[in-house]
Design a protein around this motif. Structure first.
Motif, mmCIF file in Angstrom:
data_model
loop_
_atom_site.group_PDB
_atom_site.id
_atom_site.type_symbol
_atom_site.label_atom_id
_atom_site.label_comp_id
_atom_site.label_asym_id
_atom_site.label_seq_id
_atom_site.Cartn_x
_atom_site.Cartn_y
_atom_site.Cartn_z
ATOM 1 N N UNK A 114 -28.961 10.588 25.859
ATOM 2 C CA UNK A 114 -29.420 11.147 24.580
ATOM 3 C C UNK A 114 -28.687 12.449 24.272
ATOM 4 N N UNK A 115 -28.467 13.267 25.298
ATOM 5 C CA UNK A 115 -27.782 14.542 25.086
ATOM 6 C C UNK A 115 -26.347 14.313 24.627
ATOM 7 N N UNK A 116 -25.662 13.354 25.244
ATOM 8 C CA UNK A 116 -24.263 13.074 24.885
ATOM 9 C C UNK A 116 -24.165 12.512 23.478
ATOM 10 N N UNK A 117 -25.090 11.622 23.130
ATOM 11 C CA UNK A 117 -25.061 11.047 21.781
ATOM 12 C C UNK A 117 -25.344 12.116 20.734
ATOM 13 N N UNK A 118 -26.307 12.978 21.022
ATOM 14 C CA UNK A 118 -26.636 14.055 20.089
ATOM 15 C C UNK A 118 -25.466 15.015 19.933
ATOM 16 N N UNK A 119 -24.860 15.377 21.057
ATOM 17 C CA UNK A 119 -23.717 16.289 21.017
ATOM 18 C C UNK A 119 -22.580 15.700 20.197
ATOM 19 N N UNK A 120 -22.354 14.391 20.313
ATOM 20 C CA UNK A 120 -21.280 13.748 19.535
ATOM 21 C C UNK A 120 -21.527 13.902 18.044
ATOM 22 N N UNK A 121 -22.766 13.698 17.610
ATOM 23 C CA UNK A 121 -23.092 13.849 16.189
ATOM 24 C C UNK A 121 -22.834 15.280 15.732
ATOM 25 N N UNK A 122 -23.286 16.232 16.549
ATOM 26 C CA UNK A 122 -23.123 17.641 16.183
ATOM 27 C C UNK A 122 -21.655 18.030 16.160
ATOM 28 N N UNK A 123 -20.904 17.632 17.170
ATOM 29 C CA UNK A 123 -19.489 17.988 17.237
ATOM 30 C C UNK A 123 -18.687 17.329 16.123
ATOM 31 N N UNK A 124 -18.992 16.077 15.812
ATOM 32 C CA UNK A 124 -18.280 15.385 14.730
ATOM 33 C C UNK A 124 -18.531 16.032 13.379
ATOM 34 N N UNK A 125 -19.682 16.701 13.244
ATOM 35 C CA UNK A 125 -20.023 17.325 11.963
ATOM 36 C C UNK A 125 -19.315 18.659 11.752
ATOM 37 N N UNK A 126 -18.806 19.259 12.817
ATOM 38 C CA UNK A 126 -18.278 20.619 12.710
ATOM 39 C C UNK A 126 -17.108 20.780 11.734
ATOM 40 N N UNK A 127 -16.134 19.861 11.700
ATOM 41 C CA UNK A 127 -15.064 20.032 10.706
ATOM 42 C C UNK A 127 -15.578 20.033 9.272
ATOM 43 N N UNK A 128 -16.569 19.187 8.997
ATOM 44 C CA UNK A 128 -17.146 19.129 7.654
ATOM 45 C C UNK A 128 -17.929 20.406 7.357
#
Length: 284
Positions: A71-85
């Motif tokens: 769950x932590x890895x999946x959540x982190x992926x969403x957060x990290x992918x959002x950073x450029x936007x």
């Protein structure tokens, strides 16, 4: 331990703000970073604040490693992918000398807000604005002390209400204020009111007692025109003009950017414009 707003609340807002018409729920969740060491990232410290992912494995800022598909890895992926936007809303646009919160019945932040709306509405209408009314609920987060980023402003004023100019007789203005005195005052500008035990005691505009027969210019927002927060500020109006292409955030950002360009920080104060006395409670 330092607390910060959960990044998803910002992400949800940003998607809703840019998508247009999408319904969303605004919710604050305070996080202390105790499990991961995460903090709220700026434009330039994403790995340090949020962590990194390599081959699906998430390494948190505190060094803790989370396996693939956790769950932590999946959540982190969403957060990290959002950073450029999200990078664009993390630009520093101002500096605030103090933390400000929208406390009832009057605060530096709410006074700052309504005074901005009054000035902008007066400029748009080309007519004198004597009084301003907006709602405390439209201010969603506090003004931080120090650097202020664009997202602070977008989060503070997320709703798409537009600026409105209304003309009313003093008698009608008085009725609105009497209703507020009996229930709850909204954010007020250009006026000094005293209420006691749910009754309106006095009202001054421009340093003079409210004149029931005089016509006053009112600056407000579209939400309060037809029943928002129990008010219908277009009731018995002599004139109404809704500036449908000017939203709250437009007026606020215009002011903030102009002040920053002039080298002035964000700072404001209370001035006693709303005084509430409760003699029944004082006598207990």
């Amino acid at each position: 331990m330092k607390k910060f707003l959960f990044l998803f609340s910002v992400l949800i807002f940003f998607v809703a703000f840019t998508a247009g018409g999408q319904e969303y729920e605004w919710k604050h969740v305070e996080m202390d970073g105790s499990r991961t060491g995460c903090t709220s990232p700026s434009k330039d410290n994403v790995p340090q604040a949020v962590g990194t992912i390599k081959r699906g494995v998430y390494t948190a800022p505190n060094g803790k490693v989370y396996r693939r598909c956790s769950a932590a890895a999946r959540t982190a992926r969403v957060v990290l992918d959002a950073q450029p936007v999200m990078a664009g809303v993390k630009d520093v646009i101002a500096y605030s000398t103090e933390t400000m919160a929208a406390t009832y019945p009057e605060s530096a932040l709410s006074n700052w807000f309504i005074d901005i709306l009054m000035a902008k509405t007066e400029a748009l209408a080309g007519k004198k604005v004597h009084i301003g009314i907006t709602n405390f609920g439209g201010i969603r987060v506090d003004m931080p002390k120090g650097d202020v980023i664009l997202d602070d402003m977008l989060s503070m004023f997320p709703f798409r209400n537009t600026l409105v100019y209304v003309e009313h007789t003093g008698k009608q203005i008085r009725s609105f204020l009497e209703l507020m005195a009996a229930n709850r005052f909204e954010v007020l500008g250009g006026v000094r009111v005293v209420a006691e035990d749910g009754k309106l005691v006095s009202v001054e505009i421009d340093g003079e007692p409210l004149d029931d027969d005089k016509v006053y210019g009112l600056a407000t927002i579209s939400f309060l025109l037809k029943g928002g927060d129990g008010l219908s500020l277009d009731h018995n109006a002599l004139y109404v003009r809704d500036f449908e292409d000017v939203q709250i955030i437009d007026a606020v950002l215009e002011h903030v950017l102009a002040e920053t360009a002039a080298g002035r920080p964000i700072e404001y104060k209370t001035d006693g414009r709303v005084v509430i006395r409760n003699t029944k409670e004082e006598g207990r």
